[in-house]
Structure formats: C-alpha cells, structure tokens
Design a protein around this motif. Structure first.
Motif, PDB file in Angstrom:
ATOM      1  N   ARG A  47       0.827  -1.213   0.000  1.00  0.00           N
ATOM      2  CA  ARG A  47       0.000   0.000   0.000  1.00  0.00           C
ATOM      3  C   ARG A  47       0.857   1.257   0.000  1.00  0.00           C
ATOM      4  O   ARG A  47       0.497   2.264  -0.620  1.00  0.00           O
ATOM      5  N   GLU A  77       6.539  -9.626  -0.554  1.00  0.00           N
ATOM      6  CA  GLU A  77       5.212 -10.142  -0.207  1.00  0.00           C
ATOM      7  C   GLU A  77       4.808 -11.213  -1.202  1.00  0.00           C
ATOM      8  O   GLU A  77       4.859 -10.997  -2.428  1.00  0.00           O
ATOM      9  N   THR A 106       0.100 -10.025   6.133  1.00  0.00           N
ATOM     10  CA  THR A 106      -0.024  -8.628   5.744  1.00  0.00           C
ATOM     11  C   THR A 106      -1.486  -8.182   5.720  1.00  0.00           C
ATOM     12  O   THR A 106      -2.408  -8.994   5.836  1.00  0.00           O
ATOM     13  N   ASP A 107      -1.678  -6.872   5.531  1.00  0.00           N
ATOM     14  CA  ASP A 107      -3.037  -6.331   5.410  1.00  0.00           C
ATOM     15  C   ASP A 107      -3.784  -6.955   4.234  1.00  0.00           C
ATOM     16  O   ASP A 107      -5.011  -6.956   4.202  1.00  0.00           O
ATOM     17  N   GLN A 108      -3.033  -7.472   3.247  1.00  0.00           N
ATOM     18  CA  GLN A 108      -3.648  -8.106   2.071  1.00  0.00           C
ATOM     19  C   GLN A 108      -3.839  -9.613   2.257  1.00  0.00           C
ATOM     20  O   GLN A 108      -4.316 -10.300   1.342  1.00  0.00           O
ATOM     21  N   ASN A 137      -1.339 -11.829   2.866  1.00  0.00           N
ATOM     22  CA  ASN A 137      -0.221 -12.581   2.310  1.00  0.00           C
ATOM     23  C   ASN A 137       0.905 -12.756   3.327  1.00  0.00           C
ATOM     24  O   ASN A 137       0.799 -12.292   4.468  1.00  0.00           O
TER      25      ASN A 137
END
Length: 231
Positions: free
Chosen positions: A101, A134, A168-170, A172
């Motif tokens: 991000r 990532e 992660t925020d996603q 992953n």
C-alpha cells in the motif's frame, strides 16, 4: 529526534492537500503533528490516504478525514519513513509489512517525502537490512527457491505474540531476503523479483523519492537536514 523530523515534514504540508499518510514510528508522529496543526486551524481541508491499517486507525482516532486510494486520481504529497535510504534516494521499505500500500500511494503522489533518522542512511542497500517480498501464502516456498537461484537467502517472517508467520493487510506472507553482495542495481532487482510467479510486490522503492529529511543529534540537540541526491 524522530519528533523533530516529523514536525519538519509537516511544514511541507499546505491547506487543501490530499496527503499520503505513511506507516511506522516516525510517520505516526507525523500524523499526530498533522492533527495538531489541523485542530489549531493552521492547516485546513486536509484529506488523508492511509498506507496501512495502522495509519488508518491512527488518523481516524485523531479525526483526520480519510479517502480511499481508489477514489483519488492523484495525491499531492505522500510522507513516509524508510528502512534504508541510499545516496541516490533509492529505498528499502517494508519493515512493518506495509510496503504494498505504501508503494501504491507513493506511485500516485506528485511528491514523495521520506523522513528518517541518520541510522537509516546507507551506501549500499540490503547489506544488513533484508528486502521484504510479499508472496501469496501457497507460493512462499516456490518463490524462496527462485530467490535462492538469484544468490539471495530468505526467511519467512514470523509473528511475535502470535503463533505462525506475519500476515499482511492483504492476507499474504513476507519473505525477508538478503543478497550475498547487497543490492547494487535496485531497478533490475525490483523487476526480477516482481516477475517471479507468486510475488505480489517487494520493498524496493526505485526512482520515487523527491526529498529526504534526516534527523540527527548534534551537540546533544536533535536537528534536521535535507541531503542532496547523488547523481
């Protein structure tokens, strides 16, 4: 020292800006200083674009209006930290696992201002600080094997106070990579890693930074300076 450089960054902000709000300890101080300036009326009509869940929560707590990255065509200024900065203003970011991000915001910003303390300045990237990569959860081992063929050693980043890896925020996972001789050609390495199947993004920020503010202690007093970019 971090507070002084965070305050210096806010002096680059003008009313009516759309502002990228970075992640990490120095960026958190910057967000708090921004909120103080907005409460005092010195800065008005600021809208923030968060680079992480961390910066989003902090901005909401401080009543800084937020807009979604997908809803803006450009960002006037992004202010963020870095884990390493080389003389050409190439960066390694992602120590906080927010680099995807952060890179999206940085690439959409008219200007990227990086705020660091002097310990983050290096002659060569990746000699001591690992490059975050990532990866999709079911691809980390495959990616690790390809990176090994590129003479890079990598480890899966593990969480603290939680069993298992960092997520992660996603949603992953993160591989932390050290190359045998560091990274001398960031643009080439960024492209090669991002072309590995299963990789979402890596923490090299190449040709994105416009200005760096550096905090240091001089005569027992914290000061800020802005180095020139090496040609």
């Amino acid at each position: 020292m971090k507070q002084v450089v965070a305050d210096a960054a806010i002096r680059e902000v003008k009313s009516d800006m759309i502002l990228g709000l970075g992640s990490g300890s120095t960026a958190a101080l910057m967000i708090k200083s921004l909120a103080d300036e907005m409460r005092s009326g010195k800065l008005q009509n600021i809208k923030g674009v968060a680079t992480s869940f961390q910066s989003e929560v902090l901005a909401l707590e401080l009543n800084i209006p937020l807009i979604d990255l997908a809803s803006v065509s450009q960002i006037d200024l992004a202010i963020d930290g870095a884990d390493e900065v080389d003389p050409g203003f190439q960066l390694i970011k992602g120590g906080g696992a927010c680099h995807v991000r952060e890179k999206l915001v940085a690439s959409k910003a008219d200007q990227l201002l990086i705020v660091v303390d002097e310990t983050k300045l290096v002659q060569n990237l990746n000699l001591s600080f690992p490059l975050p990569v990532e990866v999709l959860p079911n691809a980390w081992k495959q990616v690790q094997e390809v990176i090994s063929e590129m003479k890079g050693s990598s480890t899966l980043r593990m969480a603290t106070k939680k069993a298992g890896p960092v997520v992660t925020d996603q949603g992953n996972l993160i591989l932390d990579v050290l190359f045998d001789d560091g990274i001398n050609n960031p643009k080439d390495i960024e492209m090669k890693i991002n072309n590995i199947p299963g990789v979402l993004e890596n923490g090299l920020f190449v040709d994105l930074t416009d200005k760096v503010l550096v905090g240091k202690i001089e005569n027992n007093t914290p000061v800020v300076y802005s180095p020139s970019r090496a040609s």
